[in-house]
Each structure stands twice: as structure tokens, then as C-alpha cells.
Design a protein around this motif. Structure first.
Motif, PDB file in Angstrom:
ATOM      1  N   ASP A  61       0.797  -1.301   0.088  1.00  0.00           N
ATOM      2  CA  ASP A  61      -0.121  -0.072  -0.058  1.00  0.00           C
ATOM      3  C   ASP A  61       0.850   1.265   0.020  1.00  0.00           C
ATOM      4  OD1 ASP A  61      -2.451  -1.327  -0.014  1.00  0.00           O
ATOM      5  OD2 ASP A  61      -2.347  -1.671   2.307  1.00  0.00           O
ATOM      6  N   THR A  62       0.297   2.205  -0.471  1.00  0.00           N
ATOM      7  CA  THR A  62       1.033   3.680  -0.627  1.00  0.00           C
ATOM      8  C   THR A  62      -0.222   4.629  -0.100  1.00  0.00           C
ATOM      9  OG1 THR A  62       2.288   3.192  -2.390  1.00  0.00           O
ATOM     10  CG2 THR A  62       2.039   5.528  -1.893  1.00  0.00           C
ATOM     11  N   VAL A  63       0.218   5.349   1.131  1.00  0.00           N
ATOM     12  CA  VAL A  63      -0.778   5.875   1.639  1.00  0.00           C
ATOM     13  C   VAL A  63      -0.208   7.386   1.963  1.00  0.00           C
ATOM     14  CG1 VAL A  63      -1.848   3.866   2.852  1.00  0.00           C
ATOM     15  CG2 VAL A  63       0.066   5.474   4.053  1.00  0.00           C
ATOM     16  N   THR A  64      -1.264   8.343   2.443  1.00  0.00           N
ATOM     17  CA  THR A  64      -0.767   9.845   2.843  1.00  0.00           C
ATOM     18  C   THR A  64      -1.262   9.950   4.210  1.00  0.00           C
ATOM     19  OG1 THR A  64      -2.622  10.858   1.860  1.00  0.00           O
ATOM     20  CG2 THR A  64      -0.792  10.676   0.299  1.00  0.00           C
ATOM     21  N   GLY A  65      -0.361  10.762   4.933  1.00  0.00           N
ATOM     22  CA  GLY A  65      -1.038  11.034   6.125  1.00  0.00           C
ATOM     23  C   GLY A  65      -0.027  11.985   7.121  1.00  0.00           C
ATOM     24  N   THR A  66      -0.068  12.176   8.111  1.00  0.00           N
ATOM     25  CA  THR A  66       0.589  13.210   9.038  1.00  0.00           C
ATOM     26  C   THR A  66       1.584  12.316   9.451  1.00  0.00           C
ATOM     27  OG1 THR A  66      -1.030  14.556   9.791  1.00  0.00           O
ATOM     28  CG2 THR A  66       0.777  14.591  11.164  1.00  0.00           C
ATOM     29  N   THR A  67       3.032  12.663   9.701  1.00  0.00           N
ATOM     30  CA  THR A  67       4.187  12.225  10.179  1.00  0.00           C
ATOM     31  C   THR A  67       4.727  12.897  11.380  1.00  0.00           C
ATOM     32  OG1 THR A  67       5.129  11.543   8.011  1.00  0.00           O
ATOM     33  CG2 THR A  67       6.824  11.779   9.693  1.00  0.00           C
ATOM     34  N   MET A  68       4.871  12.124  12.340  1.00  0.00           N
ATOM     35  CA  MET A  68       5.408  12.666  13.718  1.00  0.00           C
ATOM     36  C   MET A  68       6.741  12.645  13.802  1.00  0.00           C
ATOM     37  SD  MET A  68       5.102  11.572  17.616  1.00  0.00           S
ATOM     38  CE  MET A  68       6.852  11.189  18.227  1.00  0.00           C
ATOM     39  N   CYS A  69       7.539  13.685  13.826  1.00  0.00           N
ATOM     40  CA  CYS A  69       9.099  13.683  13.922  1.00  0.00           C
ATOM     41  C   CYS A  69       9.566  13.691  15.242  1.00  0.00           C
ATOM     42  CB  CYS A  69       9.567  14.950  12.996  1.00  0.00           C
ATOM     43  SG  CYS A  69      11.391  15.189  13.140  1.00  0.00           S
ATOM     44  N   ALA A  70      10.259  12.712  15.865  1.00  0.00           N
ATOM     45  CA  ALA A  70      10.944  12.545  17.104  1.00  0.00           C
ATOM     46  C   ALA A  70      12.291  13.109  17.146  1.00  0.00           C
ATOM     47  CB  ALA A  70      10.763  11.257  17.702  1.00  0.00           C
ATOM     48  N   ASP A  71      12.828  13.568  18.306  1.00  0.00           N
ATOM     49  CA  ASP A  71      14.206  14.128  18.611  1.00  0.00           C
ATOM     50  C   ASP A  71      15.055  13.072  19.086  1.00  0.00           C
ATOM     51  OD1 ASP A  71      13.676  16.676  17.702  1.00  0.00           O
ATOM     52  OD2 ASP A  71      13.168  17.213  19.477  1.00  0.00           O
ATOM     53  N   ASP A  72      14.544  11.737  19.130  1.00  0.00           N
ATOM     54  CA  ASP A  72      15.086  10.904  19.799  1.00  0.00           C
ATOM     55  C   ASP A  72      14.733   9.305  19.018  1.00  0.00           C
ATOM     56  OD1 ASP A  72      16.640   9.083  21.765  1.00  0.00           O
ATOM     57  OD2 ASP A  72      14.378   8.761  22.563  1.00  0.00           O
ATOM     58  N   PHE A  73      15.487   8.261  19.323  1.00  0.00           N
ATOM     59  CA  PHE A  73      14.853   7.056  18.510  1.00  0.00           C
ATOM     60  C   PHE A  73      14.135   6.187  19.491  1.00  0.00           C
ATOM     61  CE2 PHE A  73      15.525   2.523  17.631  1.00  0.00           C
ATOM     62  CZ  PHE A  73      15.194   2.649  16.254  1.00  0.00           C
ATOM     63  N   TYR A  74      14.439   6.397  20.857  1.00  0.00           N
ATOM     64  CA  TYR A  74      14.111   5.576  21.929  1.00  0.00           C
ATOM     65  C   TYR A  74      12.884   6.270  22.689  1.00  0.00           C
ATOM     66  CZ  TYR A  74      17.649   2.352  21.047  1.00  0.00           C
ATOM     67  OH  TYR A  74      18.711   1.376  20.350  1.00  0.00           O
ATOM     68  N   GLU A  75      13.110   6.948  23.697  1.00  0.00           N
ATOM     69  CA  GLU A  75      12.131   7.388  24.883  1.00  0.00           C
ATOM     70  C   GLU A  75      10.963   8.491  23.894  1.00  0.00           C
ATOM     71  OE1 GLU A  75      13.824   8.153  29.080  1.00  0.00           O
ATOM     72  OE2 GLU A  75      15.188   8.815  27.573  1.00  0.00           O
ATOM     73  N   GLY A  76      11.827   9.262  22.923  1.00  0.00           N
ATOM     74  CA  GLY A  76      11.173  10.388  22.175  1.00  0.00           C
ATOM     75  C   GLY A  76       9.944   9.724  21.280  1.00  0.00           C
ATOM     76  N   GLN A  77      10.047   8.032  21.101  1.00  0.00           N
ATOM     77  CA  GLN A  77       9.094   7.507  20.103  1.00  0.00           C
ATOM     78  C   GLN A  77       8.480   6.633  21.051  1.00  0.00           C
ATOM     79  OE1 GLN A  77      10.827   6.173  16.374  1.00  0.00           O
ATOM     80  NE2 GLN A  77      12.509   7.424  16.333  1.00  0.00           N
ATOM     81  N   GLY A  78       8.676   6.656  22.195  1.00  0.00           N
ATOM     82  CA  GLY A  78       7.832   5.648  23.240  1.00  0.00           C
ATOM     83  C   GLY A  78       8.262   4.099  23.274  1.00  0.00           C
ATOM     84  N   ARG A  79       9.475   3.996  22.926  1.00  0.00           N
ATOM     85  CA  ARG A  79       9.866   2.587  22.970  1.00  0.00           C
ATOM     86  C   ARG A  79      10.089   2.203  24.297  1.00  0.00           C
ATOM     87  NH1 ARG A  79      11.992   3.758  17.512  1.00  0.00           N
ATOM     88  NH2 ARG A  79      11.575   2.067  16.057  1.00  0.00           N
ATOM     89  N   LEU A  80      10.257   1.048  24.526  1.00  0.00           N
ATOM     90  CA  LEU A  80      10.314   0.426  26.018  1.00  0.00           C
ATOM     91  C   LEU A  80      11.759  -0.310  25.834  1.00  0.00           C
ATOM     92  CD1 LEU A  80       6.904  -1.478  26.160  1.00  0.00           C
ATOM     93  CD2 LEU A  80       7.629   0.502  27.129  1.00  0.00           C
ATOM     94  N   ASP A  81      12.536  -0.203  24.863  1.00  0.00           N
ATOM     95  CA  ASP A  81      13.885  -1.041  25.007  1.00  0.00           C
ATOM     96  C   ASP A  81      14.996   0.017  24.862  1.00  0.00           C
ATOM     97  OD1 ASP A  81      13.375   0.222  22.379  1.00  0.00           O
ATOM     98  OD2 ASP A  81      13.644  -1.878  21.389  1.00  0.00           O
ATOM     99  N   GLY A  82      14.832   1.216  25.385  1.00  0.00           N
ATOM    100  CA  GLY A  82      16.060   2.087  25.442  1.00  0.00           C
ATOM    101  C   GLY A  82      16.523   1.847  26.885  1.00  0.00           C
ATOM    102  N   ALA A  83      17.827   2.761  26.907  1.00  0.00           N
ATOM    103  CA  ALA A  83      18.493   2.416  28.212  1.00  0.00           C
ATOM    104  C   ALA A  83      17.852   2.947  29.329  1.00  0.00           C
ATOM    105  CB  ALA A  83      19.749   3.267  28.161  1.00  0.00           C
ATOM    106  N   PHE A  84      17.036   3.938  29.288  1.00  0.00           N
ATOM    107  CA  PHE A  84      16.055   4.438  30.143  1.00  0.00           C
ATOM    108  C   PHE A  84      14.502   4.048  29.770  1.00  0.00           C
ATOM    109  CE2 PHE A  84      19.628   7.004  29.772  1.00  0.00           C
ATOM    110  CZ  PHE A  84      20.453   6.775  30.825  1.00  0.00           C
ATOM    111  N   CYS A  85      13.614   4.106  30.578  1.00  0.00           N
ATOM    112  CA  CYS A  85      12.218   3.920  30.501  1.00  0.00           C
ATOM    113  C   CYS A  85      11.335   4.342  31.790  1.00  0.00           C
ATOM    114  CB  CYS A  85      11.732   2.452  29.895  1.00  0.00           C
ATOM    115  SG  CYS A  85      10.025   2.582  29.450  1.00  0.00           S
TER     116      CYS A  85
END
Length: 354
Positions: A215-239
Motif C-alpha cells: 500500500d501507498t498512503v498519505t498522512g501526518t508524520t510525527m518527527c521525534a528528536d530521539d529514537f528511543y524515549e522520544g518515540q515511546g519505545r520500551l527498549d532504550g537504556a531508560f524508560c
């Protein structure tokens, strides 16, 4: 100094509602005009992170025909894209030559030229692509490029989208869902709107083939300043949040029309808009973040997925050149030196910016 960080106010000059006039960003012939009067007064403008200079290189000779600037995170991806576009447009190199990394002396970014196409790496995150954009936009000015079009091709995490889905960004927001890029300048917060060219987005979406196995879709993109906490990941060094809180956040993004998360869209859209340059951001999802944090697809699958944004951009460029009657092009982006002394100086200056 206290500055408001709300959606509608800022301390100092806020450009969030600025309407940019054509004569501010381009000359009558369509060539790029900088919104910085200081550049015209400089004896030489050194593009430190590209290892190029307006006094050391003949930038008009080298880049004057550039129509498309395509950028992505890694040098290897953009080298592969350059080879892909060579095949797409029938670009041939002279016998015994190969594509050259024009920025080989910068040790920061890599750049390849295929006819009217620049393929350049931008690194990871807003600061890295921001530095590149300043210098690429200045390069377009010095080279007298007319109405260039910028594309960012990359990878992202999907929100409710399966891995391998191509997402064309209609809009870009930061981690607080603000539709602007916020940067402190001289102690003041300046907000620049995150706008993509709507016509370009529609043209790209129309080029999605119904027979594509994705599929090719359009929509809003969220730009984070961080790969881990800034994107809500649970697998960073901190959480410091729970999985339930993470899922509530991701579901709220989905409810607000966010289709994917990456790390460059706000800077890319804001600076190209500030320069009056048409731009589009096209990414492929590597996973659905509603289902997990880690990419689990095999390497060979990921390699195939990463080509999908390139295919869409390739269709656009090939169609454009066919309409203009320019499809078979020769040349290989060689270096044109105006001043050997200044050329050596630019190399030395670029290498000091470690």
C-alpha cells in the motif's frame, strides 16, 4: 529569559504564520534566491560539510543542471539510489569511470550526481539534516539551479500500518503535535511552519501502481528528536513509563491522523518551505508500532522494503524527464576546480569540522 512554548505564541520573532513571497526565494528565471543578504557580500562561501566552496569550485558547471535533490539517511542507501536512477533514466558513464562521491573529503555526507539528480546522505535526526539543508540550499543558489525539487526517502515506524507500507507525508508534527519546527536563535524561540507541497504530494500518490504488492498512503508524520524515549519505545537504556502509557500515546497519535514516526520530517519540511523549495517526504514502514518496538523482518525483506520509496520517486523523476524530452543523459558529476589553492583550502577547512 522566559519564552512561551505553547502552540500559538513564542518569544521573539515567530515565523509560524509567515507567507513567503516568490520574489523572496527565487529570481525571475526561477533560480534559487537566498533569504540571507550576507552571502552575496562574502568573498567565498565554504560549504564546510560538503567540502565545496563558491570560490574553489565552478559550482554552476558542476551542479547548474540539477533539478532533483534526493536525500536519505545513510551513504550506502544514497549510493544505491544513484545507481538505481542511472538505470531508470538511461544515464551512462564514460567507459572506465564510476560514480564518484563528490563529498569524499568532508567525511560527513556522501553525494552522487546522476544527470540532473543529486543523491545525498543526511545522517540521522534533525540537527544532521538541518546542517545539510543549509548547505544544499546554498549550493542550489551558487549553482543557479532553477526550481529544484527536494525528496527525502527513508524508513519509519508505522502507526496502524503493516511493515512495507509506503507513507507520503502530508504534514509534519513534533512530539507535542505542533505543526512547526522550533529553534532557538540568539536566545529567542523561532517557529517555522512545517509545510509540504500539496500538488507534489498528489502527483506522487497518483504514481502508486495498483499492482504494487504493498500500500501507498498519505498522512501526518510525527518527527521525534530521539529514537528511543522520544518515540515511546520500551527498549532504550531508560524508560520511565509503562507499556499501557506507551500504547495510550500511540493510539492518541493514530486518532490525530499520524501514520508514521521518523526523525527528520519537521526540519526537512520547515527549511525547504522557508527556502520556497517544493519538497516531499516518502518513507517505508519497517514495523507497526502498535504491535511492538523492535524490527523483526529478515534482512532481505528489509532491503526490498527500503527500495519502495525509491521506486516511487524514480517514477516521478522519470515521468518529469520524459515530459521534458530529457531521458538519456551522459556525464558523471566530475569536480570542476576554479582555484587549486582555494580547492586545497576547502578540503582542509572541511576536514577540521570533526
Amino acid at each position: 529569559m522566559q519564552c512561551s512554548t505553547g502552540n500559538s505564541q513564542s518569544c521573539g520573532n515567530s515565523n509560524s504564520e509567515e507567507n513567503i513571497k516568490d520574489d523572496e526565494v527565487r529570481y525571475p528565471d526561477g533560480s534559487v534566491k537566498l533569504r540571507n543578504p550576507n552571502i552575496e557580500l562574502m568573498d567565498q562561501d565554504i560549504l564546510y560539510h560538503l567540502a565545496l566552496g563558491s570560490g574553489s569550485h565552478d559550482l554552476v558547471e558542476m551542479f547548474g543542471d540539477v533539478k532533483f535533490v534526493c536525500m536519505g539517511g545513510t551513504p550506502k542507501r544514497m549510493e544505491n539510489f544513484a545507481h538505481f536512477m542511472m538505470k531508470e533514466i538511461g544515464h551512462k558513464l564514460p567507459t572506465g569511470t564510476q560514480l564518484m562521491d563528490i563529498c569524499q573529503y568532508s567525511y560527513r555526507y556522501s553525494m552522487y550526481k546522476v544527470g540532473p539528480i543529486l543523491s545525498v546522505s543526511h545522517g540521522m535526526g534533525g540537527p544532521s539534516i538541518g546542517i545539510l539543508l543549509h548547505e544544499i540550499i546554498k549550493l542550489m543558489y551558487h549553482a543557479k539551479c532553477k526550481d529544484p525539487i527536494f525528496f527525502r526517502i527513508g524508513t519509519c515506524g508505522g502507526i496502524g500500518l503493516d511493515g512495507g507500507t509506503v507513507v507520503i507525508s502530508e504534514d509534519a508534527v513534533d512530539g507535542m503535535l505542533n505543526r512547526y519546527y522550533q529553534v532557538p536563535i540568539l536566545g529567542r524561540i523561532v517557529k517555522r511552519p512545517t509545510r509540504f507541497d500539496k500538488k507534489l504530494i498528489k502527483e506522487l500518490k497518483a504514481l502508486a501502481d495498483p499492482e504494487d504488492p504493498y500500500d501507498t498512503v498519505t498522512g501526518t508524520t510525527m518527527c521525534a528528536d530521539d529514537f528511543y524515549e522520544g518515540q515511546g519505545r520500551l527498549d532504550g537504556a531508560f524508560c520511565d513509563y509503562t507499556e499501557t502509557e506507551k500504547m495510550q500515546f500511540l493510539e492518541s497519535l493514530s486518532a490525530n491522523g499520524v501514520r508514521n514516526i521518523e526523525m527528520e520530517a519537521t526540519v526537512f519540511s520547515a527549511l525547504t518551505n522557508q527556502a520556497g523549495i517544493k519538497a516531499a517526504d516518502i518513507c517505508v514502514t519497517l514495523l507497526d508500532r502498535l504491535k511492538g518496538d523492535q524490527v523483526m523482518a529478515p534482512k532481505e525483506v528489509l532491503n526490498e522494503w527500503q527500495v519502495r520509496p525509491q521506486i516511487l520517486v524514480g517514477r516521478y523523476i522519470k515521468r518529469y524527464l520524459q515530459m521534458k524530452g530529457r531521458i538519456s543523459l551522459d556525464g558523471h558529476g566530475s569536480i570542476a576546480v576554479k582555484s587549486p589553492r582555494r580547492f586545497k583550502l576547502v578540503q582542509q577547512e572541511s576536514q577540521t569540522f570533526d
